[in-house]
Design an enzyme around this catalytic site. Structure first.
Site, PDB file in Angstrom:
ATOM      1  CG  HIS A  25      -1.941  -1.127   1.131  1.00 38.52           C
ATOM      2  ND1 HIS A  25      -2.884  -1.290   0.131  1.00 38.52           N
ATOM      3  CD2 HIS A  25      -2.079  -2.196   1.952  1.00 38.52           C
ATOM      4  CE1 HIS A  25      -3.562  -2.398   0.357  1.00 38.52           C
ATOM      5  NE2 HIS A  25      -3.101  -2.963   1.443  1.00 38.52           N
ATOM      6  CB  SER A  58     -14.875 -14.581 -15.594  1.00 36.46           C
ATOM      7  OG  SER A  58     -14.014 -14.779 -14.495  1.00 36.46           O
ATOM      8  N   GLY A 109      -9.745 -10.699  -4.059  1.00 36.62           N
ATOM      9  CA  GLY A 109      -9.733  -9.987  -2.783  1.00 36.62           C
ATOM     10  C   GLY A 109      -8.699 -10.455  -1.784  1.00 36.62           C
ATOM     11  CB  ALA A 110      -6.390 -13.213  -1.658  1.00 39.42           C
ATOM     12  CB  SER A 113      -1.977  -7.917  -8.165  1.00 36.30           C
ATOM     13  OG  SER A 113      -1.295  -7.046  -7.311  1.00 36.30           O
ATOM     14  CB  SER A 114      -7.317 -10.976  -8.414  1.00 41.99           C
ATOM     15  OG  SER A 114      -8.084 -10.127  -7.569  1.00 41.99           O
ATOM     16  CB  SER A 115      -8.362  -5.798  -9.714  1.00 42.93           C
ATOM     17  OG  SER A 115      -7.392  -5.102  -8.955  1.00 42.93           O
ATOM     18  CD  GLU A 147      -7.248  -2.170 -11.087  1.00 43.24           C
ATOM     19  OE1 GLU A 147      -7.645  -2.190  -9.903  1.00 43.24           O
ATOM     20  OE2 GLU A 147      -6.232  -2.776 -11.485  1.00 43.24           O
ATOM     21  CG  ASP A 159      -1.136  -3.914  -7.343  1.00 45.76           C
ATOM     22  OD1 ASP A 159      -0.137  -4.183  -6.649  1.00 45.76           O
ATOM     23  OD2 ASP A 159      -2.265  -3.712  -6.864  1.00 45.76           O
TER      24      ASP A 159
END
Length: 171
Positions: A25, A58, A109-110, A113-115, A147, A159
Site C-alpha cells: 500500500h 469468467s 480480494g486476497a 493483484s487479481s484486479s 481501475e 500492481d
C-alpha cells in the site's frame, strides 16, 4: 501468447499475481515497494470480433458489452473489462470486439493483484487483437486508468508493473 491469423483464431495470454516483500500500500503515496510474481495467474483466451461487442466469460458468469462503453455503464466484475475497453479506446486503440474467456487461479480480494492481472491481461489481449502494438508501460497506464477512472478503484502503478514485467526468480 500464441498467434493466429483469422477472426476464429483463439490466442492466449497469461499474467501472474504478485505479493509484496516490502511496501504494501505504499505505492499509492510514492513509497518504495518490492513486489514479486507468484505461481498463481490469470489466463486470457481471446478471439477477435468485428461487430463492436465484447463478450466475456469468467467463473461460470457471462457479460456482454459494447465497445462504445462509458464510465457508469457497467458495474460488477465486468466493469474491469469494460474499463480496459474504454481506456484503450481513449488511448487511440481501435477495439472492434472480442470474445474473452478468463481462467484464474488467483483468489479474488486476497491482495494478490487479481484486479491488476485482470485489467493487464485483457489490455494485452485486446491491444494485440487490434494490432496496436502498445508497449507494456503504455498498457500498465491503460490498466491503471481502467481501475481508477472507470471502476473507481484507487491504485498506483505498482500492481500493473509487477504483473506486466514480472520475471521468474526476480523481485
Amino acid at each position: 501468447m500464441s498467434r493466429g491469423n483469422g477472426v476464429d483464431d483463439v490466442r492466449r495470454w497469461q499474467v501472474p499475481g504478485r505479493v509484496n516483500l516490502i511496501g504494501e500500500h505504499l505505492d499509492h503515496n510514492g513509497g518504495a515497494a518490492l513486489p514479486i510474481a507468484i505461481d498463481r495467474s490469470l489466463l486470457v483466451k481471446a478471439r477477435r470480433r468485428d461487430d463492436g461487442v465484447v463478450n466475456v466469460w469468467s467463473r461460470g458468469e457471462r457479460a456482454s458489452l459494447s465497445v462504445d462503453v462509458s464510465p457508469g455503464d457497467v458495474t460488477g466484475w465486468s466493469a474491469y473489462v469494460a474499463g480496459v475497453v474504454w481506456a484503450l479506446r481513449c488511448a487511440g486503440v481501435s477495439v472492434s470486439g472480442a470474445d474473452l474467456v478468463l481462467e484464474s487461479t488467483l483468489p479474488v480480494g486476497a491482495g494478490l493483484s487479481s484486479s491488476a492481472a485482470l485489467t493487464c491481461g485483457v489490455a494485452l489481449a485486446l491491444d494485440d487483437l487490434a494490432g496496436a502494438g502498445r508497449s507494456r508501460e503504455e498498457l500498465a497506464l491503460v490498466a491503471q486508468r481502467a481501475e481508477n477512472d472507470f471502476v473507481g478503484a484507487p491504485t498506483g502503478l505498482m500492481d500493473q508493473y509487477a504483473v506486466l514485467f514480472a520475471q521468474d526468480g526476480h523481485a
